[in-house]
Design an enzyme around this catalytic site. Structure first.
Site, mmCIF file in Angstrom:
data_model
loop_
_atom_site.group_PDB
_atom_site.id
_atom_site.type_symbol
_atom_site.label_atom_id
_atom_site.label_comp_id
_atom_site.label_asym_id
_atom_site.label_seq_id
_atom_site.Cartn_x
_atom_site.Cartn_y
_atom_site.Cartn_z
ATOM 1 C CE1 TYR A 146 53.652 37.200 48.991
ATOM 2 C CE2 TYR A 146 55.680 38.400 48.556
ATOM 3 C CZ TYR A 146 54.307 38.393 48.750
ATOM 4 O OH TYR A 146 53.592 39.565 48.685
ATOM 5 C CB SER A 187 49.252 37.623 48.618
ATOM 6 O OG SER A 187 49.061 38.959 48.265
ATOM 7 C CG ASP A 240 41.736 39.562 49.942
ATOM 8 O OD1 ASP A 240 42.228 40.700 50.082
ATOM 9 O OD2 ASP A 240 42.409 38.564 49.647
ATOM 10 C CG HIS A 297 45.351 39.686 51.630
ATOM 11 N ND1 HIS A 297 45.010 39.194 50.390
ATOM 12 C CD2 HIS A 297 46.704 39.770 51.631
ATOM 13 C CE1 HIS A 297 46.105 39.003 49.672
ATOM 14 N NE2 HIS A 297 47.144 39.347 50.403
#
Length: 712
Positions: free
Chosen positions: A483, A563, A647, A682
């Site tokens: 991430y 993301s 999203d 999302h």
């Protein structure tokens, strides 16, 4: 997206030329669309930047709708022909099929908790008067909200005596919410249904009403894309119409994100105001004093702050001001400014990841190399004990009321399912409360933490999970996940996603990249703005470590992230297309020059910077933006881009444009496809059935393109 229309279907033949033949799973050539290009150019500080797929940003157009349909037709045709897809689905479904129960929370005379019997699309909200009894009742069943399971509960909030409760619902995964209030005794609805709430909780004041946050109502058709600018805090009085709700903060002090919460004694209203995802102003209002106005405790956005407890005039604040690893300070309502702060829990070498109160004690949740360590101290800051945890992993939930004698917390790790423990606050005794029965044997696996060197010499931790006794022969299908942003820490946690991969025969690796919060604010800032390349370097180095240590080889390495992690995968595959054989960028931020123009994107500038703020920042973003750094005639990894039509966090246009250009430029035989989920957002609130379908498609795609089969 709008529903499919006949006119949009006819547009397919006009918009797309089928080209780039690639071998399909069945041995028969398949085709995917070449998307039309338009002459769109922006100029940044004298540099012209072409954006030929700008038209895909219009999620309401029939052209975009037709493009989505055409792409999905190709993608699903490919996925459905993978010979072992049914086998993967069967194993994934079996691993999802176990009872999951959350820790109970006491409100009034009842304990409330979520429970999912296994394959229910949404977890059901239960309550009981005695957590040890079998007597329970369904309080709310979100599976009855819609036929397809796509309307989910997104938060529950109770008045202090537990007699009133407000719950939020999300439709199709959108960040926009509705709020419904119930009388908990009768379960009957009280007053008006509030609509168009966003990025908010609910904080009750007595039984009179509650505070919540939202933006102005979006224009028709723009709810999923329009920029979110001026957040406001409202007070809703029970029994009145939403139209009469009054603004209590946000008319004069205009901020992008604001939130309001009350201290446990309901004396102080605390307001946090921010322009981005990191750093907040802090305001407080003494509600016991009718003459009181907002007192500004913090007047900048340089650090993070939260009031976690009040006792009379005394305030305890959790903050990283002058303490990158966080500390707890005490002050008073008469002089709450930083000049008057005194350290109650000083900063330590480990990050204080969270602090909460229960039973008149403080519980300090530290991160030690991304693993939980919990301490109990009294409200004077004096050490009481360490909370003994089962093993290396992640613990959460150490909060409660001042008069609570017990609390319930959750512990989990990669191969340790989410288990609920009951903790006796005075004695420090933990006892098992609820343990799930998952259809896998954790004793077959081992977890290790390694430290590897990134490009600039920084040591970065990574967790690696695999079968015990596995020989390192560079031949194992390996999934690398990361991430690296927004101060978010990746800690050892149980996920059916990862267990499914392990059970299919894979190795799982999770890297704790800079940009996250694993080592405090300095670690976070080292992966932001003009240092964002550190994050990509850390991830690339993680992949190289796995190759060098013979866990796998490039053709059997998959990289995945969602993301901000989707940006990570996009940047990695454009900078090092040779690193991995498969790439799975999920709901990614792919256009770094325009991300701030949609929904809440402008708030991410605290991590990313903006292309319009300076020439230097523009060039930095332009040099790594995944959409802009795809190169013609380049062989990219087999790629499955995933996104969703609802999203409204990272709008799907990011993925649409990246997919279109990737399909245009890719020169190899490997497929580069996009999977566009409908009636989903999302990620939060996704029905179990859709989760199983998504995971089945992703793992089938990965294994097939590694020339692997799932283990029996």
């Amino acid at each position: 997206m709008k529903k499919k229309t006949l006119s949009s279907l006819l547009l397919i033949s006009l918009l797309f030329i089928y080209c780039n033949r690639l071998p399909g799973p069945s041995g028969v050539d398949i085709q995917y669309p070449e998307t039309k290009k338009v002459d769109t150019v922006d100029t940044y500080f004298g540099t012209e930047v072409a954006d030929p797929y700008r038209w895909l940003e219009d999620d309401n157009s029939a052209e975009t709708e037709a493009w989505v349909e055409a792409q999905n037709e190709v993608t699903y045709s490919y996925l459905e022909e993978i010979p072992f897809r049914d086998q993967v689905e069967e194993r994934v479904k079996a691993l999802f099929d176990y009872q999951r129960v959350t820790a109970p929370n006491r409100h009034g005379d009842y304990y409330y908790y979520y429970k999912n019997d296994g394959l229910q699309d949404q977890s059901v909200y239960y309550r009981t008067m005695d957590p040890d009894s079998d007597k329970e009742e369904v309080f709310l069943n979100p599976n009855e909200f819609s036929e397809d399971g796509t309307i989910s509960m997104a938060g529950t909030f109770f008045s202090k005596d537990g007699s009133l409760m407000t719950y939020l619902i999300s439709d199709g995964g959108s960040d926009w919410r509705k709020a419904i209030t119930l009388n908990t005794e009768t379960k009957e609805m009280v007053g008006d249904t509030l609509t168009d709430l966003k990025f908010t909780g609910v904080s009750w004041r007595g039984n009179e009403g509650f505070y919540y946050s939202s933006y102005e109502r979006p224009e028709e058709g723009e709810a999923l894309t329009a920029a979110n600018q001026n957040h406001k805090v409202y007070f809703h009085e029970v029994g009145t119409l939403q139209s009469s709700d009054r603004v209590v903060f946000g008319d004069e002090v205009r901020r992008r994100i604001v939130s309001a919460y009350l201290t446990e004694d309901e004396r102080f209203l605390v307001l946090s105001a921010a322009q981005g995802t990191s750093g907040n102003e802090l305001y407080i209002n003494d509600l016991d004093n009718p003459e009181s106005d907002y007192i500004q405790i913090i007047d900048d956005f340089e650090n993070n702050h939260q009031v976690i407890h009040s006792d009379g005039d005394r305030l305890l604040i959790y903050t990283n001001r002058e303490a990158p690893n966080y500390q707890i300070v005490e002050t008073t309502i008469d002089a709450p400014e930083p000049a008057n702060w005194e350290a109650l829990i000083p900063e330590s070498e480990n990050v204080l990841n969270n602090a909460s109160t229960a039973g008149s004690y403080l519980f300090l949740n530290y991160l030690e190399d991304a693993k939980s360590a919990v301490q109990q101290v009294n409200l004077s800051g004096e050490y009481v004990r360490d909370v003994e945890l089962p093993t290396i992993g992640s613990a959460s939930g150490f909060s409660g009321e001042a008069d609570d004698e017990v609390l319930y917390y959750t512990f989990n790790s990669f191969t340790y399912p989410r288990t609920v423990f009951r903790y006796h606050i005075e004695s420090g005794e933990s006892e098992l409360f609820k343990q799930p029965n998952v259809a896998f044997d954790p004793d077959r696996y081992e977890t290790k933490q390694v430290f590897y060197e990134s490009k600039d010499g920084t040591e970065v931790p990574m967790f690696i999970v695999h079968r015990k006794g596995m020989e390192r022969n560079a031949n194992h299908p390996t999934l690398l996940y990361g991430y690296g942003g927004f101060n978010i820490s990746l800690t050892p946690s149980f996920s059916t996603d990862w267990i499914s991969w392990l059970e299919l025969g894979g190795v799982f690796a999770m890297a704790n990249l800079r940009g996250g919060g694993e080592y405090g604010e300095e670690w976070h800032e080292a992966g932001t703005k003009m240092q964002k390349q550190n994050v990509f370097d850390d991830f690339i180095a993680a992949g190289e470590y796995l190759l060098q240590q013979d866990y796998t080889r490039s053709s059997k390495l998959a990289i995945m992230g969602g993301s901000n992690g989707g940006l990570l995968v996009g940047a990695t595959m454009t900078q090092r297309p040779d690193l991995a054989g498969v790439a799975i960028p999920q709901v990614g931020v792919m256009d770094m020059l325009r991300y701030h123009k949609f929904t809440i994107g402008a708030a991410w500038a605290s991590d990313y910077g903006r292309a319009d703020e300076s020439e230097e920042m523009f060039h930095y973003l332009y040099d790594y933006s995944p959409y802009h750094n795809l190169e013609p005639n380049t062989e990219y990894p087999a790629t499955l881009i995933t996104t969703a039509d609802h999203d409204d966090r990272v709008v799907p246009a990011h993925s649409f444009k990246f997919a279109a250009r990737l399909q245009e430029y890719h020169s190899g035989d490997e497929p580069v496809l996009i999977r566009i989920e409908t009636r989903a957002g999302h990620g939060a609130g996704t029905p179990t059935s859709k989760e199983i379908e998504q995971l089945t498609d992703i793992y089938s795609f990965i294994l097939y393109n590694m020339n692997e089969k799932p283990e029996e």
